[in-house]
Design an enzyme around this catalytic site. Structure first.
Site, PDB file in Angstrom:
ATOM      1  N   GLU A  56       0.803  -1.219   0.000  1.00 40.95           N
ATOM      2  CA  GLU A  56       0.000   0.000   0.000  1.00 40.95           C
ATOM      3  C   GLU A  56       0.837   1.271   0.000  1.00 40.95           C
ATOM      4  O   GLU A  56       0.402   2.298  -0.525  1.00 40.95           O
ATOM      5  CB  GLU A  56      -0.918   0.015   1.225  1.00 40.95           C
ATOM      6  CG  GLU A  56      -1.930  -1.115   1.267  1.00 40.95           C
ATOM      7  CD  GLU A  56      -2.919  -1.058   0.107  1.00 40.95           C
ATOM      8  OE1 GLU A  56      -3.211   0.058  -0.372  1.00 40.95           O
ATOM      9  OE2 GLU A  56      -3.365  -2.116  -0.330  1.00 40.95           O
ATOM     10  N   ASP A  74      -8.858   7.155  -7.794  1.00 44.58           N
ATOM     11  CA  ASP A  74      -9.469   5.854  -8.019  1.00 44.58           C
ATOM     12  C   ASP A  74     -10.981   5.892  -7.801  1.00 44.58           C
ATOM     13  O   ASP A  74     -11.632   4.849  -7.720  1.00 44.58           O
ATOM     14  CB  ASP A  74      -8.848   4.788  -7.109  1.00 44.58           C
ATOM     15  CG  ASP A  74      -9.077   5.065  -5.633  1.00 44.58           C
ATOM     16  OD1 ASP A  74      -9.575   6.154  -5.300  1.00 44.58           O
ATOM     17  OD2 ASP A  74      -8.747   4.182  -4.809  1.00 44.58           O
ATOM     18  N   THR A  79      -7.732   8.879   0.302  1.00 45.84           N
ATOM     19  CA  THR A  79      -7.303   7.634   0.918  1.00 45.84           C
ATOM     20  C   THR A  79      -6.274   7.998   1.969  1.00 45.84           C
ATOM     21  O   THR A  79      -5.364   8.780   1.695  1.00 45.84           O
ATOM     22  CB  THR A  79      -6.678   6.688  -0.126  1.00 45.84           C
ATOM     23  OG1 THR A  79      -7.681   6.331  -1.078  1.00 45.84           O
ATOM     24  CG2 THR A  79      -6.127   5.446   0.519  1.00 45.84           C
TER      25      THR A  79
END
Length: 271
Positions: A56, A74, A79
Site C-alpha cells: 500500500e 481511483d 485515501t
C-alpha cells in the site's frame, strides 16, 4: 493502488467495472499453520502490517502511515491512514466519528458533516483546502492513532482472523484473508472478500471441511487474482503473485521469517 473497504459507488462500478500445489502436505492443517501462533499473535500481526504496508505504501514502516493522505484518483476520494480509510467508502467517516466520540473538538471533528455528504462519491466538497493538513495534525495525536488501530481491527483484521480460524487455515491463510478484506472489503458485490471466498470454495475445500490447506489457499489466491483483475486500479497482482504465492510455494504456512518478497518489482525482507 489502495484499499477498497466498501462497495464502490454505482457510477464508479459501472465505469471500472498459476496454481502451484505442493506435494506431501497434510490433508488437514491446523489453524496456526503448524507454528502454534495465528495471525493475531503480536509478532505475526506486526509482520502482517509490514506486508500490507509494502503493497500500500512501498514501505515496511507502517507506523509512518498514520499521517498518510492523498487522492489517488481511483474514484474513492481521499485515501488515508494505516489501512487506507477512504472518504468515499464510509470507513473514514466511521474513523473520524470514533475519534470524535473519544476526543470531542478534535481537529477533524468539524469535517464530519462534509464526510457524511461526500460518502459514496469522490468529491472533496467541504474538505478542501485544509483537510489534508488537519489530518496530518491529527496523526500526531495518540488518540487518533489508537482510533485507526481499533477501526483496522474491528473492520478488517479481526473478521479475517476469525474466518481463517473457522476455515482451519494457518497464519499465512489468515493473512491472505486479511489482505483481501483490506483491498476488497466484505460487502455483497462480486469482488468482495465473501465472494472471493465463495469462488475458492467452489474449487477446493478448506481444512475445516477435510480439504488440503495448500490446495485451498491456491484456489483462494486464484479467486483473489480474478477479483483484482476486474478493476484497473488493482490490475497489478504482484502482492499475490510475488508475495503471498511465494510464501505458499515454500510451504511457509506459519508465515515465519525470514521472508523475502516483491511488490510492484520492489524487493522486501523481514529477517
Amino acid at each position: 493502488m489502495k484499499i477498497v473497504p466498501r462497495p464502490l459507488p454505482v457510477a464508479v462500478t459501472a465505469a471500472v467495472l498459476a496454481v502451484s500445489v505442493l506435494s506431501g502436505c497434510s490433508a488437514g492443517g491446523s489453524a496456526d499453520g503448524g507454528s502454534g501462533a495465528g495471525l493475531d499473535d503480536p509478532a505475526k500481526k506486526e509482520i502482517a502490517m509490514q506486508l500490507v504496508s509494502s503493497a500500500e505504501n512501498s514501505s515496511l514502516d507502517w507506523k509512518a502511515q498514520y499521517k498518510y493522505i492523498e487522492d489517488i484518483d481511483d474514484g474513492r476520494g481521499y485515501t488515508a491512514g494505516i489501512i487506507g480509510f477512504c472518504s468515499g467508502t464510509g470507513d473514514m467517516l466511521d474513523l473520524v466519528e470514533l475519534y470524535t466520540q473519544r476526543k470531542p473538538g478534535n481537529v477533524l471533528a468539524k469535517y464530519l458533516p462534509a464526510l457524511r455528504k461526500v460518502n459514496g462519491t469522490d468529491s472533496h466538497s467541504g474538505l478542501d483546502p485544509n483537510f489534508k493538513k488537519d489530518w496530518a495534525t491529527a496523526a500526531s495525536d495518540s488518540a487518533f492513532k489508537q482510533a485507526q488501530n481499533d477501526e483496522r481491527d474491528r473492520v478488517y483484521f479481526n473478521p479475517a482472523v476469525k474466518q481463517g480460524k473457522a476455515d482451519g487455515i494457518g497464519t499465512l491463510g489468515q493473512f491472505a484473508y486479511y489482505d483481501a478484506i483490506v483491498m476488497h472489503g466484505d460487502g455483497g458485490d462480486s469482488t468482495s472478500f465473501g465472494s472471493i471466498r465463495k469462488r475458492a470454495l467452489a474449487k477446493a475445500k478448506p481444512p475445516a471441511q477435510g480439504g488440503n490447506e495448500v490446495t485451498y489457499l491456491n484456489a483462494f489466491l486464484d479467486a483473489r487474482v480474478w477479483a483484482m483483475q476486474q478493476e484497473e486500479a488493482h490490475s497489478d497482482t504482484s502482492r499475490v503473485d510475488t508475495a503471498q504465492r511465494v510464501f505458499l510455494k515454500k510451504g511457509n504456512l506459519a508465515l515465519d521469517p525470514p521472508l523475502d518478497w516483491k511488490v510492484y518489482g520492489d524487493s522486501y525482507h523481514i529477517g
